[in-house]
Motif scaffolding. Structure first.
Motif, PDB file in Angstrom:
ATOM      1  N   VAL A 116       0.834  -1.202   0.000  1.00 38.27           N
ATOM      2  CA  VAL A 116       0.000   0.000   0.000  1.00 38.27           C
ATOM      3  C   VAL A 116       0.866   1.249   0.000  1.00 38.27           C
ATOM      4  CG1 VAL A 116      -1.750   1.309   1.279  1.00 38.27           C
ATOM      5  CG2 VAL A 116      -1.886  -1.191   1.167  1.00 38.27           C
ATOM      6  N   ASN A 117       1.878   1.257   0.864  1.00 39.90           N
ATOM      7  CA  ASN A 117       2.735   2.441   0.998  1.00 39.90           C
ATOM      8  C   ASN A 117       4.039   2.011   1.667  1.00 39.90           C
ATOM      9  OD1 ASN A 117       3.827   4.981   1.255  1.00 39.90           O
ATOM     10  ND2 ASN A 117       2.432   5.663   2.855  1.00 39.90           N
ATOM     11  N   CYS A 126       0.028  -1.068   5.093  1.00 41.27           N
ATOM     12  CA  CYS A 126      -0.919  -0.108   5.671  1.00 41.27           C
ATOM     13  C   CYS A 126      -0.790   1.244   4.974  1.00 41.27           C
ATOM     14  CB  CYS A 126      -0.651   0.083   7.164  1.00 41.27           C
ATOM     15  SG  CYS A 126      -0.975  -1.360   8.185  1.00 41.27           S
ATOM     16  N   ALA A 127      -1.815   2.068   5.100  1.00 44.37           N
ATOM     17  CA  ALA A 127      -1.770   3.418   4.537  1.00 44.37           C
ATOM     18  C   ALA A 127      -0.835   4.313   5.336  1.00 44.37           C
ATOM     19  CB  ALA A 127      -3.172   4.023   4.503  1.00 44.37           C
ATOM     20  N   ASP A 128      -0.639   3.995   6.606  1.00 40.32           N
ATOM     21  CA  ASP A 128       0.240   4.775   7.481  1.00 40.32           C
ATOM     22  C   ASP A 128       1.103   3.794   8.255  1.00 40.32           C
ATOM     23  OD1 ASP A 128       1.406   6.894   8.763  1.00 40.32           O
ATOM     24  OD2 ASP A 128      -0.433   7.666   9.652  1.00 40.32           O
TER      25      ASP A 128
END
Length: 307
Positions: free
Chosen positions: A243-244, A283-285
């Motif tokens: 995702v990131n 995860c996004a963060d």
């Protein structure tokens, strides 16, 4: 206590456009601003794992004030040293391809450097000091080495996650752990690595220069640890959707440190580092404890250990 340093923090301005046209006016369909800083990321994941830390950093101007505001919600302790100018703003332009424009670092004078050294007089035997990322151009490349040298009479665990000359000058200070990737090792040693045997040999050179343990992040390939016990540890990444990747390397450092404190086992620390780095990538963060625990439950890691 665990201490982290982010000497060159930033505001990361994420701009998304559907189709970037060079030389034309482009309109973003989404923008976001995040607090950027490798040491801050390490402290955040350590906090998620239940470990307190004190995160130091230099901040300046309106962008520094916004950086501090964005970090207020993170539960680690903050130790900001104010400087003149402004904290850099990095632009992450996401279109057909991803383009990054990193701002210049702030100006830090001798008095502010000495203030940091004064703060670090509180570091005691048994503490951990993690130096992460780049430094502003106004500081000499021996900056990390000077910090480590100031602690040489204490029993402190040193971790250095840096590249180039900044890492090279830190190695004679005998950090417990360094975490380069293959490209950074190639740049540092001026070589091209073609296979695992050459990667191991290159990692051994970092040990010969002073590092106790060399943790090599390898992206989708997983990671390799060249241990001070003479063993080589290799493992792939758990399965998941990328995702990131921002912060995954910092999460790996945090996981390794937490794993080492918990078990004093290089293999267990290595595994914990991979889980934390992978969880953040999925995860996004930055990953939270529940993300890390869920990944552990769903994706067992097999470590190949060779003498």
């Amino acid at each position: 206590m665990i201490y982290t340093l982010t000497a060159n923090p930033s505001l990361d301005y994420i701009v998304r456009v559907k189709n970037l046209e060079i030389g034309e006016t482009n309109r973003a369909y989404e923008t976001e601003i995040f607090a950027g800083g490798k040491g801050f990321n390490v402290s955040s994941v350590l906090s998620a794992l239940g470990y307190d830390s004190i995160a130091s950093g230099f901040t300046a101007g309106f962008s520094g004030a916004e950086l501090e505001r964005l970090l207020e919600a993170r539960s680690f302790k903050k130790d900001f040293i104010p400087c003149s100018g402004r904290t850099r703003i990095n632009v992450k332009l996401k279109a057909q391809e991803e383009t990054e424009i990193n701002g210049t670092g702030i100006e830090i004078d001798d008095a502010q450097v000495e203030e940091l050294f004064d703060h670090y007089k509180a570091i005691a035997d048994g503490d951990v000091l993690i130096l992460s990322g780049s430094i502003p151009g106004c500081l000499d490349k021996d900056f990390y080495a000077r910090i480590l040298d100031s602690q040489k009479d204490k029993d402190v665990l040193f971790i250095v996650d840096a590249s180039g000359e900044l890492l090279a000058k830190s190695l004679p200070c005998h950090p417990f752990l360094v975490k380069p990737n293959q490209a950074e090792i190639e740049e540092l040693l001026g070589i091209k690595i073609h296979d695992d045997d050459e990667l191991i040999a290159a990692g051994r050179k970092l040990q010969e220069a002073g590092a106790s343990n060399v943790l090599i992040s390898r992206g989708a390939k997983g990671a390799m640890l060249i241990g001070e016990d003479g063993a080589i540890y290799e493992a792939g990444c758990p399965q998941g959707k990328l995702v990131n990747s921002v912060g995954s390397g910092d999460s790996m450092v945090a996981g390794f440190v937490a794993g080492w404190i918990d078990t004093h086992s290089l293999e267990e620390a290595f595994v914990q580092g991979i889980y934390c780095g992978s969880a953040t990538a999925f995860c996004a963060d930055l990953a939270q404890k529940e993300d890390i625990d869920a990944l552990k439950a769903s994706s067992p890691i097999t470590v190949c250990r060779t003498a």
